[in-house]
Design a protein around this motif. Sequence first.
Motif, PDB file in Angstrom:
ATOM      1  N   THR A 230       0.966  -0.825  -0.394  1.00 40.96           N
ATOM      2  CA  THR A 230      -0.276  -0.017   0.200  1.00 40.96           C
ATOM      3  C   THR A 230       0.832   1.097  -0.198  1.00 40.96           C
ATOM      4  OG1 THR A 230      -1.769  -0.893   0.908  1.00 40.96           O
ATOM      5  CG2 THR A 230      -1.871   1.314   1.203  1.00 40.96           C
ATOM      6  N   VAL A 231       1.706   0.684   0.794  1.00 35.03           N
ATOM      7  CA  VAL A 231       2.763   2.019   0.681  1.00 35.03           C
ATOM      8  C   VAL A 231       3.373   2.575  -0.176  1.00 35.03           C
ATOM      9  CG1 VAL A 231       4.797   3.430   1.904  1.00 35.03           C
ATOM     10  CG2 VAL A 231       3.536   2.285   3.114  1.00 35.03           C
ATOM     11  N   ASP A 232       4.038   1.074  -1.368  1.00 37.70           N
ATOM     12  CA  ASP A 232       4.171   1.240  -2.424  1.00 37.70           C
ATOM     13  C   ASP A 232       3.917   2.231  -3.688  1.00 37.70           C
ATOM     14  OD1 ASP A 232       6.746   0.556  -1.494  1.00 37.70           O
ATOM     15  OD2 ASP A 232       6.122  -1.562  -2.173  1.00 37.70           O
ATOM     16  N   VAL A 233       2.297   1.663  -3.146  1.00 34.20           N
ATOM     17  CA  VAL A 233       1.247   2.555  -4.460  1.00 34.20           C
ATOM     18  C   VAL A 233       1.466   3.924  -4.722  1.00 34.20           C
ATOM     19  CG1 VAL A 233      -1.095   2.072  -4.657  1.00 34.20           C
ATOM     20  CG2 VAL A 233      -0.279  -0.218  -4.646  1.00 34.20           C
ATOM     21  N   LEU A 234       0.937   4.119  -2.688  1.00 31.49           N
ATOM     22  CA  LEU A 234       0.744   5.224  -2.398  1.00 31.49           C
ATOM     23  C   LEU A 234       1.794   6.539  -3.182  1.00 31.49           C
ATOM     24  CD1 LEU A 234      -0.584   5.227   0.833  1.00 31.49           C
ATOM     25  CD2 LEU A 234      -2.349   6.110  -1.503  1.00 31.49           C
ATOM     26  N   ARG A 235       3.061   5.738  -2.443  1.00 32.52           N
ATOM     27  CA  ARG A 235       4.092   6.605  -2.934  1.00 32.52           C
ATOM     28  C   ARG A 235       4.039   6.607  -4.841  1.00 32.52           C
ATOM     29  NH1 ARG A 235       8.518   3.463   0.550  1.00 32.52           N
ATOM     30  NH2 ARG A 235       8.476   5.422   2.414  1.00 32.52           N
TER      31      ARG A 235
ATOM     32  N   CYS B 201       1.797   7.303  -7.371  1.00 32.32           N
ATOM     33  CA  CYS B 201       0.752   7.590  -7.580  1.00 32.32           C
ATOM     34  C   CYS B 201       1.018   8.956  -7.310  1.00 32.32           C
ATOM     35  CB  CYS B 201      -0.528   6.896  -7.473  1.00 32.32           C
ATOM     36  SG  CYS B 201      -1.074   7.185  -5.981  1.00 32.32           S
ATOM     37  N   GLY B 202       2.006   9.377  -6.249  1.00 30.10           N
ATOM     38  CA  GLY B 202       2.129  11.092  -6.181  1.00 30.10           C
ATOM     39  C   GLY B 202       1.449  11.343  -5.194  1.00 30.10           C
ATOM     40  N   ALA B 203       1.158   9.737  -4.347  1.00 29.50           N
ATOM     41  CA  ALA B 203      -0.414  10.658  -2.314  1.00 29.50           C
ATOM     42  C   ALA B 203       1.188  10.110  -2.183  1.00 29.50           C
ATOM     43  CB  ALA B 203      -0.946   9.923  -2.762  1.00 29.50           C
ATOM     44  N   GLY B 204       2.055  10.439  -1.974  1.00 29.73           N
ATOM     45  CA  GLY B 204       3.116   9.256  -1.083  1.00 29.73           C
ATOM     46  C   GLY B 204       3.892  10.688  -0.139  1.00 29.73           C
ATOM     47  N   ALA B 205       3.677  11.780  -0.593  1.00 28.06           N
ATOM     48  CA  ALA B 205       4.830  12.768   0.453  1.00 28.06           C
ATOM     49  C   ALA B 205       4.592  12.874   1.507  1.00 28.06           C
ATOM     50  CB  ALA B 205       4.912  14.111  -0.739  1.00 28.06           C
ATOM     51  N   ARG B 206       3.081  13.883   2.184  1.00 29.95           N
ATOM     52  CA  ARG B 206       3.341  14.202   3.317  1.00 29.95           C
ATOM     53  C   ARG B 206       2.639  12.467   4.309  1.00 29.95           C
ATOM     54  NH1 ARG B 206      -1.857  15.218   6.618  1.00 29.95           N
ATOM     55  NH2 ARG B 206      -2.956  14.228   5.470  1.00 29.95           N
ATOM     56  N   MET B 207       2.531  11.815   3.682  1.00 31.11           N
ATOM     57  CA  MET B 207       2.526  10.021   4.129  1.00 31.11           C
ATOM     58  C   MET B 207       3.737   9.954   4.749  1.00 31.11           C
ATOM     59  SD  MET B 207       2.380   5.998   2.784  1.00 31.11           S
ATOM     60  CE  MET B 207       3.808   6.214   1.613  1.00 31.11           C
ATOM     61  N   ASP B 208       4.942   9.877   4.200  1.00 28.20           N
ATOM     62  CA  ASP B 208       6.698   9.264   4.419  1.00 28.20           C
ATOM     63  C   ASP B 208       7.182  10.362   5.219  1.00 28.20           C
ATOM     64  OD1 ASP B 208       7.108   7.569   2.768  1.00 28.20           O
ATOM     65  OD2 ASP B 208       7.610   8.791   0.655  1.00 28.20           O
ATOM     66  N   ARG B 209       6.377  11.742   5.036  1.00 29.97           N
ATOM     67  CA  ARG B 209       6.528  13.049   6.239  1.00 29.97           C
ATOM     68  C   ARG B 209       6.465  12.575   7.486  1.00 29.97           C
ATOM     69  NH1 ARG B 209       4.934  16.581   2.514  1.00 29.97           N
ATOM     70  NH2 ARG B 209       3.436  17.283   3.233  1.00 29.97           N
ATOM     71  N   GLU B 210       5.327  12.119   7.660  1.00 29.90           N
ATOM     72  CA  GLU B 210       4.561  11.831   8.876  1.00 29.90           C
ATOM     73  C   GLU B 210       4.347  10.900   9.335  1.00 29.90           C
ATOM     74  OE1 GLU B 210       1.295  14.607   9.235  1.00 29.90           O
ATOM     75  OE2 GLU B 210       2.023  16.640   7.793  1.00 29.90           O
TER      76      GLU B 210
ATOM     77  N   LYS C  99      -6.382  -5.297   7.343  1.00 29.09           N
ATOM     78  CA  LYS C  99      -5.854  -5.827   6.084  1.00 29.09           C
ATOM     79  C   LYS C  99      -7.000  -4.695   5.722  1.00 29.09           C
ATOM     80  CE  LYS C  99      -3.022  -9.271   6.082  1.00 29.09           C
ATOM     81  NZ  LYS C  99      -1.915  -7.887   6.718  1.00 29.09           N
ATOM     82  N   GLY C 100      -7.885  -4.339   6.136  1.00 28.02           N
ATOM     83  CA  GLY C 100      -9.428  -4.206   5.643  1.00 28.02           C
ATOM     84  C   GLY C 100      -8.452  -3.515   4.278  1.00 28.02           C
ATOM     85  N   LEU C 101      -8.793  -1.907   5.150  1.00 30.20           N
ATOM     86  CA  LEU C 101      -7.689  -1.293   4.165  1.00 30.20           C
ATOM     87  C   LEU C 101      -6.965  -1.436   3.155  1.00 30.20           C
ATOM     88  CD1 LEU C 101      -7.796   1.588   2.551  1.00 30.20           C
ATOM     89  CD2 LEU C 101      -5.614   2.463   4.854  1.00 30.20           C
ATOM     90  N   ASN C 102      -5.752  -2.492   3.403  1.00 30.43           N
ATOM     91  CA  ASN C 102      -4.981  -2.644   2.274  1.00 30.43           C
ATOM     92  C   ASN C 102      -5.875  -3.738   1.445  1.00 30.43           C
ATOM     93  OD1 ASN C 102      -2.690  -1.805   3.527  1.00 30.43           O
ATOM     94  ND2 ASN C 102      -4.072  -2.500   5.889  1.00 30.43           N
ATOM     95  N   LEU C 103      -6.474  -4.539   1.675  1.00 30.94           N
ATOM     96  CA  LEU C 103      -7.455  -5.373   0.426  1.00 30.94           C
ATOM     97  C   LEU C 103      -7.636  -3.924  -0.091  1.00 30.94           C
ATOM     98  CD1 LEU C 103      -9.299  -8.720   2.443  1.00 30.94           C
ATOM     99  CD2 LEU C 103      -7.424  -7.973   0.494  1.00 30.94           C
TER     100      LEU C 103
ATOM    101  N   GLY D 231       2.246  -7.982   4.649  1.00 30.19           N
ATOM    102  CA  GLY D 231       1.098  -7.241   3.439  1.00 30.19           C
ATOM    103  C   GLY D 231       1.831  -9.169   2.061  1.00 30.19           C
ATOM    104  N   LEU D 232       1.507  -9.500   2.050  1.00 28.39           N
ATOM    105  CA  LEU D 232       1.827 -10.581   0.782  1.00 28.39           C
ATOM    106  C   LEU D 232       2.205  -9.401  -0.508  1.00 28.39           C
ATOM    107  CD1 LEU D 232      -0.723 -13.636   0.301  1.00 28.39           C
ATOM    108  CD2 LEU D 232       1.914 -13.114   2.027  1.00 28.39           C
TER     109      LEU D 232
END
Length: 397
Positions: free
Chosen positions: A52-57, A59-68, A303-307, A393-394
């Motif tokens: 999930t982290v990799d996908v957000l990064r 698609c351009g949605a990982g900047a604040r996640m990586d900071r905070e 698992k809910g969000l990640n699924l 996560g698999l």
Amino acid sequence: MRTTVGIIGGGPAGLLLARLLHRAGMDCVVLESRERRYVEARQRAGILEQGTVDVLRKCGAGARMDREGLLHRGIELRFEGRAHRIDFPALTDGRSVMVYAQTEVVKDLVALQLADGPPLLFGAEVLAVEDPDSATPTIRFRHEGREGREGREQTLSCDFVAGCDGFHGVARRAIPAERTAVFERDYPYSWLGVLADVPPSCEELIYARHRRGFALHSMRSPQVSRLYLQVPAGTDPADWSDERIWDELSARFAVDGDWALERGPITAKSVTPMRSYVQEPMRHGRLFLAGDAAHIVPPTGAKGLNLAVTDVVTLARALTLHHETGSTELLDSYSETCLRRVWQAERFSAFMTDTLHPHPDRTPFEERLQLAQLERIAASPAASAELAENYVGLPLS
């Protein structure tokens, strides 16, 4: 209105799907029944798998996640007054998880969508999905007017419909009952969850199995703790005073040594029922279900969000292939592909739930089996690796 993909639901699944399609050059429209303020305030999951982290990064949605966000390289299991750490990177070839609340993921995706993405309509109540098995399914909805005036009924014609509107949404019910199979399990206990304005008392999540019940210590930030208690199904959170909650948490987290649970002001309380649910198939004609619209897991396995993320990644790939080549190969296999992963997540979530929660009608034999399972995880590298691989996560195929 006309679009290629009509997306019902503006939660993380619907918003991420819209982002992935937009980056692939496909047009879509997102319809969300609630207002933006409500959507961005919903308290949900807080653990993001490596995928999930990799996908957000990507698609351009990982900047604040990586900071905070808070990178977590393990969890701690507590039972019988002892603690055992599961080291994720050592057991999974370097993978880990990120603590970053779903509310923050939604805020990031909403901001991207409104800045440069396809249309996102808040206050758009979907009334029905019509002709989902035809070449041109239609979404009938009512969009709230300005200044709170009742909106007029509208239609959105699509090539495909993505139902990302949860268990209580319209999409799931648009599939004829005689064409579905439902598998479900209800648990006789729930989670009483609290948010507290106090720094976490731990660096990593604590999963505690105690004779009085399960407890989980998580966090939302370095200043905010998120904690859970196993309580009987049907519990009213108003019956639990702040002092009672802290006392019970302290008792269940108790471990040999000088560790202590820090207390602070509790700002929110809620009760989450525990259930497992799968509806098969996840496709009907040109209607595709994703996330809670098709499956629910107890929160013990995170698992809910990640699924939901893996569902929409799979769907985005299938729609992109069709858009670029006209091939329906991945669309035709969407349900089967997703359900293989769904059932593995259901298995792991049920395992974590059954192992860590004392059943109200448990026998002494069953209690000993729970402890034996935890002892095996603590003593066996193979058992620890099995838990770690599923928790982080698999890999996305």
